[in-house]
Design a protein around this motif. Structure first.
Motif, PDB file in Angstrom:
ATOM      1  N   VAL A   1      14.047  86.979  18.433  1.00 28.95           N
ATOM      2  CA  VAL A   1      13.741  88.332  18.894  1.00 28.95           C
ATOM      3  C   VAL A   1      14.476  88.534  20.213  1.00 28.95           C
ATOM      4  O   VAL A   1      14.446  87.664  21.087  1.00 28.95           O
ATOM      5  CB  VAL A   1      12.221  88.541  19.071  1.00 28.95           C
ATOM      6  N   ALA A   2      15.146  89.675  20.346  1.00 24.15           N
ATOM      7  CA  ALA A   2      15.857  89.987  21.584  1.00 24.15           C
ATOM      8  C   ALA A   2      14.905  89.839  22.767  1.00 24.15           C
ATOM      9  O   ALA A   2      13.743  90.249  22.678  1.00 24.15           O
ATOM     10  CB  ALA A   2      16.424  91.402  21.523  1.00 24.15           C
ATOM     11  N   PRO A   3      15.372  89.255  23.876  1.00 27.11           N
ATOM     12  CA  PRO A   3      14.478  89.015  25.014  1.00 27.11           C
ATOM     13  C   PRO A   3      13.706  90.244  25.492  1.00 27.11           C
ATOM     14  O   PRO A   3      12.516  90.142  25.800  1.00 27.11           O
ATOM     15  CB  PRO A   3      15.428  88.501  26.104  1.00 27.11           C
ATOM     16  N   ASP A   4      14.323  91.411  25.516  1.00 23.06           N
ATOM     17  CA  ASP A   4      13.626  92.605  25.994  1.00 23.06           C
ATOM     18  C   ASP A   4      12.639  93.176  24.975  1.00 23.06           C
ATOM     19  O   ASP A   4      11.918  94.123  25.272  1.00 23.06           O
ATOM     20  CB  ASP A   4      14.615  93.682  26.451  1.00 23.06           C
ATOM     21  N   CYS A   5      12.581  92.598  23.787  1.00 24.46           N
ATOM     22  CA  CYS A   5      11.640  93.041  22.755  1.00 24.46           C
ATOM     23  C   CYS A   5      10.560  92.000  22.477  1.00 24.46           C
ATOM     24  O   CYS A   5       9.708  92.209  21.606  1.00 24.46           O
ATOM     25  CB  CYS A   5      12.391  93.366  21.466  1.00 24.46           C
ATOM     26  N   GLN A   6      10.591  90.883  23.186  1.00 29.83           N
ATOM     27  CA  GLN A   6       9.582  89.848  22.979  1.00 29.83           C
ATOM     28  C   GLN A   6       8.240  90.322  23.516  1.00 29.83           C
ATOM     29  O   GLN A   6       8.173  91.098  24.461  1.00 29.83           O
ATOM     30  CB  GLN A   6      10.035  88.542  23.635  1.00 29.83           C
ATOM     31  N   GLY A   7       7.176  89.883  22.869  1.00 39.48           N
ATOM     32  CA  GLY A   7       5.835  90.270  23.281  1.00 39.48           C
ATOM     33  C   GLY A   7       5.336  91.560  22.658  1.00 39.48           C
ATOM     34  O   GLY A   7       4.240  92.020  22.977  1.00 39.48           O
ATOM     35  N   LEU A   8       6.113  92.144  21.746  1.00 45.20           N
ATOM     36  CA  LEU A   8       5.725  93.405  21.104  1.00 45.20           C
ATOM     37  C   LEU A   8       5.186  93.212  19.686  1.00 45.20           C
ATOM     38  O   LEU A   8       4.906  94.181  18.996  1.00 45.20           O
ATOM     39  CB  LEU A   8       6.922  94.364  21.064  1.00 45.20           C
ATOM     40  N   GLY A   9       5.096  91.957  19.239  1.00 40.78           N
ATOM     41  CA  GLY A   9       4.602  91.677  17.893  1.00 40.78           C
ATOM     42  C   GLY A   9       5.686  91.577  16.841  1.00 40.78           C
ATOM     43  O   GLY A   9       5.390  91.341  15.670  1.00 40.78           O
TER      44      GLY A   9
END
Length: 190
Positions: A102-110
């Motif tokens: 998952v792209a680093p800026d999209c991590q933590g979004l499920g």
């Protein structure tokens, strides 16, 4: 089986097509795995070439996650890998999950959870009773993530070209309703 893409307000998950860029996929893998490389864990995806990316997805079911026209995630799931040096990946009862990113800026979004769920659903639809993956033992956050998803540690693993120890993790899959046997073989009767 027809795959229906997952859609949300944030992203779409769909299978890789011939028009998708292997270079863009490789660049995503590099970005997503950079943190692991910085931890001293040189996963293959940290620096693999586009040719290695192509080889690692060949024969598998590669899924891509998109936000508008930006590639933000991927996972590949394979049938058993009979030529693998990992004996667990050769087991006929299980699919093999690789290259979750998952792209680093999209991590933590499920998104990672959605990608894993899609890979597990594909394996289940193929009639597999298990899905396996490997990760570095020292990547505690990844080991914990998989344990929370119902994976268990199956066996230690030392890849010959890696300086870190890995662990093979397995999740048992429930058979799909109405599926008594795996649907990987065709038989004909007269």
């Amino acid at each position: 089986m027809v795959f229906i893409p997952f859609r949300s307000a944030m992203f779409t998950i769909r299978p890789l097509t011939e028009t998708d860029s292997i270079d863009a996929l490789t660049a995503l893998l590099h970005r997503a795995y950079a943190q692991l490389g910085a931890m001293g864990l040189p996963y293959t995806a940290v620096s693999q070439s586009a040719e290695v990316t192509r080889r690692r997805i060949a024969g598998g079911h590669c899924l891509l996650a998109w936000h508008r026209d930006e590639l933000i995630g991927t996972v590949t799931v394979h049938h058993p890998l009979p030529a693998s040096s990992c004996p667990q990946f050769r087991q006929p009862d299980g699919a093999v999950l690789v290259q979750l990113a998952v792209a680093p800026d999209c991590q933590g979004l499920g998104l990672g959870e959605r990608l894993i769920a899609a890979a597990e659903a594909w394996a289940q639809a193929q009639g597999y009773r298990a899905i396996r993956l490997d990760t570095a033992v020292e990547a505690h956050h990844l080991v914990s993530r998989y344990l929370r998803r119902g994976y268990r540690m199956e066996a230690p693993l030392q890849w010959p070209d890696k300086p870190y120890r890995s662990v093979v993790m397995e999740k048992r899959l429930e058979p799909m309703a109405g599926a008594d046997t795996p649907n990987r073989y065709c038989t004909a009767t007269e």
